[in-house]
Design a protein around this motif. Sequence first.
Motif, PDB file in Angstrom:
ATOM      1  N   GLY A  73       0.806  -1.223   0.000  1.00  0.00           N
ATOM      2  CA  GLY A  73       0.000   0.000   0.000  1.00  0.00           C
ATOM      3  C   GLY A  73       0.834   1.265   0.000  1.00  0.00           C
ATOM      4  O   GLY A  73       2.056   1.237   0.210  1.00  0.00           O
ATOM      5  N   GLU A 123      -3.778  -0.853  -0.527  1.00  0.00           N
ATOM      6  CA  GLU A 123      -4.405   0.350   0.032  1.00  0.00           C
ATOM      7  C   GLU A 123      -3.724   1.634  -0.427  1.00  0.00           C
ATOM      8  O   GLU A 123      -2.506   1.680  -0.586  1.00  0.00           O
ATOM      9  CB  GLU A 123      -4.339   0.281   1.566  1.00  0.00           C
ATOM     10  N   TYR A 140      -1.916   5.609  10.907  1.00  0.00           N
ATOM     11  CA  TYR A 140      -2.793   5.009   9.891  1.00  0.00           C
ATOM     12  C   TYR A 140      -2.109   3.783   9.277  1.00  0.00           C
ATOM     13  O   TYR A 140      -2.734   2.741   9.082  1.00  0.00           O
ATOM     14  CB  TYR A 140      -3.131   6.043   8.807  1.00  0.00           C
ATOM     15  N   THR A 141      -0.808   3.908   8.991  1.00  0.00           N
ATOM     16  CA  THR A 141      -0.045   2.795   8.414  1.00  0.00           C
ATOM     17  C   THR A 141      -0.042   1.594   9.364  1.00  0.00           C
ATOM     18  O   THR A 141      -0.268   0.454   8.938  1.00  0.00           O
ATOM     19  CB  THR A 141       1.402   3.253   8.119  1.00  0.00           C
ATOM     20  N   GLN A 143      -2.234   0.829  11.582  1.00  0.00           N
ATOM     21  CA  GLN A 143      -3.572   0.216  11.613  1.00  0.00           C
ATOM     22  C   GLN A 143      -3.791  -0.652  10.369  1.00  0.00           C
ATOM     23  O   GLN A 143      -4.362  -1.741  10.469  1.00  0.00           O
ATOM     24  CB  GLN A 143      -4.643   1.308  11.725  1.00  0.00           C
ATOM     25  N   LEU A 144      -3.309  -0.198   9.201  1.00  0.00           N
ATOM     26  CA  LEU A 144      -3.419  -1.004   7.975  1.00  0.00           C
ATOM     27  C   LEU A 144      -2.693  -2.336   8.142  1.00  0.00           C
ATOM     28  O   LEU A 144      -3.196  -3.388   7.770  1.00  0.00           O
ATOM     29  CB  LEU A 144      -2.823  -0.264   6.776  1.00  0.00           C
ATOM     30  N   GLU A 147      -4.573  -4.588  10.815  1.00  0.00           N
ATOM     31  CA  GLU A 147      -5.801  -5.221  10.284  1.00  0.00           C
ATOM     32  C   GLU A 147      -5.494  -6.278   9.249  1.00  0.00           C
ATOM     33  O   GLU A 147      -6.390  -6.985   8.810  1.00  0.00           O
ATOM     34  CB  GLU A 147      -6.683  -4.224   9.513  1.00  0.00           C
ATOM     35  N   ALA A 149      -4.722  -5.410   6.231  1.00  0.00           N
ATOM     36  CA  ALA A 149      -5.161  -4.856   4.941  1.00  0.00           C
ATOM     37  C   ALA A 149      -4.020  -4.914   3.932  1.00  0.00           C
ATOM     38  O   ALA A 149      -4.243  -5.112   2.741  1.00  0.00           O
ATOM     39  CB  ALA A 149      -5.643  -3.415   5.121  1.00  0.00           C
ATOM     40  N   VAL A 153       4.138  -1.120   3.273  1.00  0.00           N
ATOM     41  CA  VAL A 153       3.623   0.213   2.936  1.00  0.00           C
ATOM     42  C   VAL A 153       4.790   1.145   2.608  1.00  0.00           C
ATOM     43  O   VAL A 153       5.827   1.126   3.286  1.00  0.00           O
ATOM     44  CB  VAL A 153       2.816   0.809   4.116  1.00  0.00           C
TER      45      VAL A 153
ATOM     46  N   THR B 148     -11.228   5.929   6.849  1.00  0.00           N
ATOM     47  CA  THR B 148     -10.121   6.429   7.664  1.00  0.00           C
ATOM     48  C   THR B 148     -10.582   6.647   9.100  1.00  0.00           C
ATOM     49  O   THR B 148      -9.897   6.261  10.059  1.00  0.00           O
ATOM     50  CB  THR B 148      -9.580   7.749   7.077  1.00  0.00           C
ATOM     51  N   ARG B 151     -10.998   3.335  10.830  1.00  0.00           N
ATOM     52  CA  ARG B 151      -9.710   2.727  11.181  1.00  0.00           C
ATOM     53  C   ARG B 151      -9.063   3.427  12.365  1.00  0.00           C
ATOM     54  O   ARG B 151      -8.527   2.779  13.274  1.00  0.00           O
ATOM     55  CB  ARG B 151      -8.773   2.755   9.962  1.00  0.00           C
ATOM     56  N   ALA B 222     -12.241  -1.471   2.124  1.00  0.00           N
ATOM     57  CA  ALA B 222     -10.925  -1.724   1.540  1.00  0.00           C
ATOM     58  C   ALA B 222     -10.696  -0.796   0.353  1.00  0.00           C
ATOM     59  O   ALA B 222     -11.648  -0.368  -0.302  1.00  0.00           O
ATOM     60  CB  ALA B 222     -10.819  -3.177   1.072  1.00  0.00           C
TER      61      ALA B 222
END
Lengths: 174, 367
Positions: A73, A123, A140-141, A143-144, A147, A149, A153, B148, B151, B222
């Motif tokens: 991502g 993402e 944010y990274t 959390q990606l 999860e 996702a 990154v 966002t 999350r 996603a």
Amino acid sequence: MIRNNRIYRNNEVIWETPEDQSLPDFLRAAYDHFSGQYPKFHKMDHLSKLGWLAAEVLLQHRPFTGYAPEQVGLVLANRSASLDTDLRYFDSIKDFPSPALFVYTLANIVMGEISIRHGFKGENAFFTSDTYDEGLIMGYTRQLLYEGAVSAVLCGWVEVMGSAYEVILHQVEK
Amino acid sequence: MRNVYVAADNIFSPLGSTTAENFAQVCNGQSGIRLHDDPAFAPGPFHAAMFAPGQLNMTAFTRFEQMLIRSVQQVLDQGNIDINDGRTAFIVSTTKGNIELLEEQGNPAMAEMELFHTARKVATHFGYTADPIVVSNACISGLLAILTARRLMLSGRYDQAIVTGADVLTKFVLSGFQSFQAVSPEPCRPFDAERKGVTLGEGAATVLLTTREAGIRVGAGAVTNDANHISGPSRTGAELGYAMRQALKGTGLTPSDIGFVSAHGTATMYNDEMESKALHLAGLLDRPVNSLKGYYGHTLGAAGLIEAIIGMRALQQDTVIPTLGFETLGVSQPVLINNQITYKPMQHFLKTVSGFGGCNAAMVFSK
């Protein structure tokens, strides 16, 4: 990191040109030095060129290997969004609106260019803030990754407005 | 595990100033799209969904800022909400923000056009003292802003979020889409065989998200990138299809759980075709699909928010909104598009969006 016509990797200067060189000349010289093999580069706006170049410098040295395309991502931010190109496009409206410029009047196009170059399909998120908000980008990274996702990154800051620019790019893996 | 819910919402658009007004108009088949002839926007006549003159009249703010302010204010008026508790995010979604100032002033102060600067001005209007978060990711911005927020709330950083988004119809954007030959000479006709391109719109929308149980639950979402072309969608739809499957999987659902899909449906040849392939790949061809672009036009950074909110109301009322402008299917996959309103019991819907730069997003909402 790219700043003042110097390109750094892991805090070491790996390539530089005179500080008074113009941004277009610097970008062209850096492209010739680090690639020379990607003619699409010349169609890009300054924001995309800067992000593309920083990704090239990091990934040539240490590629993301072993990940499916959807597992990689991009999370980027800057201050001016695409304003640098917006002004150029707005100038073109007076004569003939340029579709080639219009397509770069969105901040996230730089992520599209990096994705096309490296085949990253995971993402995407583009944020804007006054200064590099590392807490937001890293939060944010994380959390990606947490999860699931994505597993890797490319994240950071890619800013340009006129002759002023700054790039800070990180590779983060699970 | 935490859950995220929608506690309040608003749509501020040419169709109305509240979600209820907007939903009633949409259910009645009313469109905000009109034929305009104004040289300030384009040399010839064009269709668009625009606010009537006088609907935006606060002189201290730009049109963009007023749209956000009116929408957020209406949400805050719905309850006793403290957004300055240190646990509330203020998220603004937009593609072009105050770009209208270029047209109005010729040489405006650059700071006034910086998205973050503008977002802070709006947040400060409501007494919010922390930094707002600005999402600017082409036409997926509105849905990505909700994702966002979800999350960041699941990560524990926030318990509550104001998520607002807007875009203004400008000569800047209209001329750009026209330069691509992408603007329809008639009101847009999503998924139709005779579709001729997009119709642009303007509007704002806001949701208040909370971790306390409330009406609509915000499911997983996603984002993917086509990694194919910056201004044309994927040829296969595989990437949007992947985002759809991830959103379902993350919510613990299968395609048969989905009551309807609120698609992006811009009515360009390539977009709608790509979406039909994605729906096929995600196993959603037997689920009803709609596009709301015939009511609102394409509202860019607000589209994901406006359309998600209409979707939530439709879900609560077991209603599948018809696709205005649609008559005959014009995509390669047999997508279930309808131009009649239908009613059926359902628990979940899927919202999808796609945009320039090859980005796609999908997200589930449940009741």
